[in-house]
Write a protein that holds these residues in place. Structure first.
Motif, mmCIF file in Angstrom:
data_model
loop_
_atom_site.group_PDB
_atom_site.id
_atom_site.type_symbol
_atom_site.label_atom_id
_atom_site.label_comp_id
_atom_site.label_asym_id
_atom_site.label_seq_id
_atom_site.Cartn_x
_atom_site.Cartn_y
_atom_site.Cartn_z
ATOM 1 N N ARG A 99 0.829 -1.192 0.000
ATOM 2 C CA ARG A 99 0.000 0.000 0.000
ATOM 3 C C ARG A 99 0.871 1.252 0.000
ATOM 4 O O ARG A 99 1.894 1.312 0.687
ATOM 5 C CB ARG A 99 -0.884 -0.007 1.241
ATOM 6 C CG ARG A 99 -1.765 1.219 1.396
ATOM 7 C CD ARG A 99 -2.521 1.176 2.697
ATOM 8 N NE ARG A 99 -3.394 2.332 2.854
ATOM 9 C CZ ARG A 99 -4.155 2.550 3.913
ATOM 10 N NH1 ARG A 99 -4.148 1.671 4.902
ATOM 11 N NH2 ARG A 99 -4.918 3.610 3.979
ATOM 12 N N ALA A 100 0.440 2.260 -0.775
ATOM 13 C CA ALA A 100 1.152 3.536 -0.811
ATOM 14 C C ALA A 100 0.153 4.680 -0.742
ATOM 15 O O ALA A 100 -1.037 4.499 -1.008
ATOM 16 C CB ALA A 100 1.984 3.640 -2.084
ATOM 17 N N HIS A 103 3.064 8.828 -5.114
ATOM 18 C CA HIS A 103 3.873 8.262 -6.195
ATOM 19 C C HIS A 103 5.313 8.031 -5.731
ATOM 20 O O HIS A 103 5.975 7.085 -6.171
ATOM 21 C CB HIS A 103 3.854 9.186 -7.412
ATOM 22 C CG HIS A 103 2.530 9.233 -8.106
ATOM 23 N ND1 HIS A 103 2.034 8.163 -8.830
ATOM 24 C CD2 HIS A 103 1.601 10.211 -8.191
ATOM 25 C CE1 HIS A 103 0.855 8.481 -9.331
ATOM 26 N NE2 HIS A 103 0.565 9.703 -8.950
ATOM 27 N N GLN A 105 6.269 7.135 -2.713
ATOM 28 C CA GLN A 105 6.249 5.875 -1.976
ATOM 29 C C GLN A 105 6.171 4.694 -2.942
ATOM 30 O O GLN A 105 6.818 3.670 -2.731
ATOM 31 C CB GLN A 105 5.068 5.852 -1.011
ATOM 32 C CG GLN A 105 5.213 6.788 0.164
ATOM 33 C CD GLN A 105 4.067 6.665 1.147
ATOM 34 O OE1 GLN A 105 3.186 5.810 1.006
ATOM 35 N NE2 GLN A 105 4.048 7.518 2.164
ATOM 36 N N GLU A 106 5.366 4.842 -3.983
ATOM 37 C CA GLU A 106 5.244 3.762 -4.970
ATOM 38 C C GLU A 106 6.604 3.406 -5.562
ATOM 39 O O GLU A 106 6.954 2.225 -5.679
ATOM 40 C CB GLU A 106 4.281 4.181 -6.080
ATOM 41 C CG GLU A 106 4.137 3.128 -7.167
ATOM 42 C CD GLU A 106 3.280 3.591 -8.325
ATOM 43 O OE1 GLU A 106 2.612 2.749 -8.943
ATOM 44 O OE2 GLU A 106 3.276 4.809 -8.631
ATOM 45 N N ARG A 107 7.381 4.408 -5.935
ATOM 46 C CA ARG A 107 8.695 4.149 -6.535
ATOM 47 C C ARG A 107 9.602 3.411 -5.565
ATOM 48 O O ARG A 107 10.292 2.454 -5.935
ATOM 49 C CB ARG A 107 9.336 5.464 -6.981
ATOM 50 C CG ARG A 107 8.644 6.109 -8.172
ATOM 51 C CD ARG A 107 9.532 7.174 -8.808
ATOM 52 N NE ARG A 107 9.779 8.288 -7.896
ATOM 53 C CZ ARG A 107 9.001 9.351 -7.809
ATOM 54 N NH1 ARG A 107 7.926 9.453 -8.576
ATOM 55 N NH2 ARG A 107 9.282 10.333 -6.965
ATOM 56 N N LEU A 110 8.388 -0.314 -5.187
ATOM 57 C CA LEU A 110 8.679 -1.131 -6.368
ATOM 58 C C LEU A 110 10.174 -1.454 -6.465
ATOM 59 O O LEU A 110 10.548 -2.537 -6.924
ATOM 60 C CB LEU A 110 8.215 -0.421 -7.634
ATOM 61 C CG LEU A 110 6.693 -0.336 -7.821
ATOM 62 C CD1 LEU A 110 6.342 0.541 -9.010
ATOM 63 C CD2 LEU A 110 6.087 -1.735 -8.011
ATOM 64 N N TYR A 116 3.285 -5.238 -6.877
ATOM 65 C CA TYR A 116 2.239 -4.279 -7.224
ATOM 66 C C TYR A 116 2.101 -3.282 -6.079
ATOM 67 O O TYR A 116 2.373 -3.613 -4.919
ATOM 68 C CB TYR A 116 0.883 -4.973 -7.441
ATOM 69 C CG TYR A 116 0.886 -6.026 -8.520
ATOM 70 C CD1 TYR A 116 0.645 -5.703 -9.857
ATOM 71 C CD2 TYR A 116 1.129 -7.359 -8.195
ATOM 72 C CE1 TYR A 116 0.657 -6.667 -10.834
ATOM 73 C CE2 TYR A 116 1.144 -8.347 -9.178
ATOM 74 C CZ TYR A 116 0.904 -7.990 -10.495
ATOM 75 O OH TYR A 116 0.920 -8.957 -11.467
ATOM 76 N N VAL A 117 1.666 -2.079 -6.419
ATOM 77 C CA VAL A 117 1.409 -1.060 -5.414
ATOM 78 C C VAL A 117 -0.011 -0.546 -5.597
ATOM 79 O O VAL A 117 -0.437 -0.284 -6.728
ATOM 80 C CB VAL A 117 2.414 0.109 -5.520
ATOM 81 C CG1 VAL A 117 2.052 1.221 -4.542
ATOM 82 C CG2 VAL A 117 3.832 -0.383 -5.243
ATOM 83 N N PHE A 119 -3.156 2.224 -4.278
ATOM 84 C CA PHE A 119 -3.451 3.509 -3.643
ATOM 85 C C PHE A 119 -4.926 3.503 -3.250
ATOM 86 O O PHE A 119 -5.767 4.001 -4.007
ATOM 87 C CB PHE A 119 -3.242 4.667 -4.620
ATOM 88 C CG PHE A 119 -1.820 4.958 -4.996
ATOM 89 C CD1 PHE A 119 -1.182 6.087 -4.495
ATOM 90 C CD2 PHE A 119 -1.133 4.140 -5.867
ATOM 91 C CE1 PHE A 119 0.116 6.375 -4.870
ATOM 92 C CE2 PHE A 119 0.150 4.419 -6.249
ATOM 93 C CZ PHE A 119 0.798 5.549 -5.742
#
Length: 231
Positions: A99-100, A103, A105-107, A110, A116-117, A119
């Motif tokens: 979970r993020a 963006h 945090q997503e990077r 990953l 997978y991330v 939101f």
């Protein structure tokens, strides 16, 4: 086929994920540091552990590599979420969904093992905006590249017409996947008023000769701009 799932974090997001997975018949183990959260989620899981998911020693006792996928549902401590994701990857997790809330945090996720991330807040925000942007939209599922599945009311001008008459693919660049009938709708099959049969709530067997009616809603696959043209 039933799957085995590890959920790390028993807050609201983790709890709702566990409830749905339980409803779908999957085996769920949950990990959290707080005993009160574990107690709340126990009716929906097959196993639960109290512990720190950032400690590799503790996580190594869970047999992480045996789960079909792992969900990192930690939402209020990004560093713990990142460390947990990294640890799961190190221990051989097959698939990690983290979970993020941004963006950035997503990077990071990953790059550190997440497959997978998700939101949750962003996706719910998009859903709310689209769902309530028109009185004709009942539901919405985002796909990718601008496409989505929309549940919309049958336009009055389409009522009584067959799908091939409307030529929706060529004119509107959409596909009608299903039709939902109003609750309690009936059809008279023999011309006699005492020979009524209830219509299915959802008809997914949509064909070229399916006739649309006012009061129905359609499950439609298309792009947002094409859906807006219909509405």
């Amino acid at each position: 086929m039933s799957k085995s799932v590890l959920i790390v974090g028993a807050g609201r997001y983790g709890r709702y994920s566990a409830m749905k997975l339980h409803e779908l018949g999957h085996d769920v183990m949950v990990v959290d540091q707080h005993e009160d959260r574990i107690n709340q989620i126990m009716p929906y899981v097959s196993d639960a552990r109290i512990g720190d998911s950032t400690e590799k020693g503790f996580m190594s006792t869970l047999g992480v590599h045996n789960f079909d996928f792992c969900i990192v549902a930690i939402g209020d401590d990004f560093l713990s979420s990142l460390q947990t994701t990294f640890t799961l990857d190190e221990l051989g997790a097959k698939k990690i969904i983290s979970r993020a809330t941004s963006h950035r945090q997503e990077r990071f996720l990953l790059r550190n093992g997440a497959s997978y991330v998700v939101f949750p807040e962003r996706e719910l925000g998009f859903w709310t905006a689209i769902r309530f942007s028109s009185e004709s939209i009942s539901n919405y599922v985002d796909l990718s590249d601008g496409y989505g599945v929309y549940e919309i009311k049958v336009p009055a001008r389409w009522s009584g017409k067959r799908i091939d008459e409307l030529d929706v693919r060529r004119k509107y660049h959409i596909n009608i996947l299903g039709v939902r009938n109003p609750y309690g709708s009936k059809v008279i099959s023999s011309g006699k008023s005492d020979d009524e049969h209830p219509l299915p709530e959802i008809n997914m067997d949509v064909r070229y000769n399916t006739v649309l009616h006012s009061g129905q809603t359609m499950m439609v696959l298309g792009k947002s701009e094409d859906i807006q043209k219909i509405l």
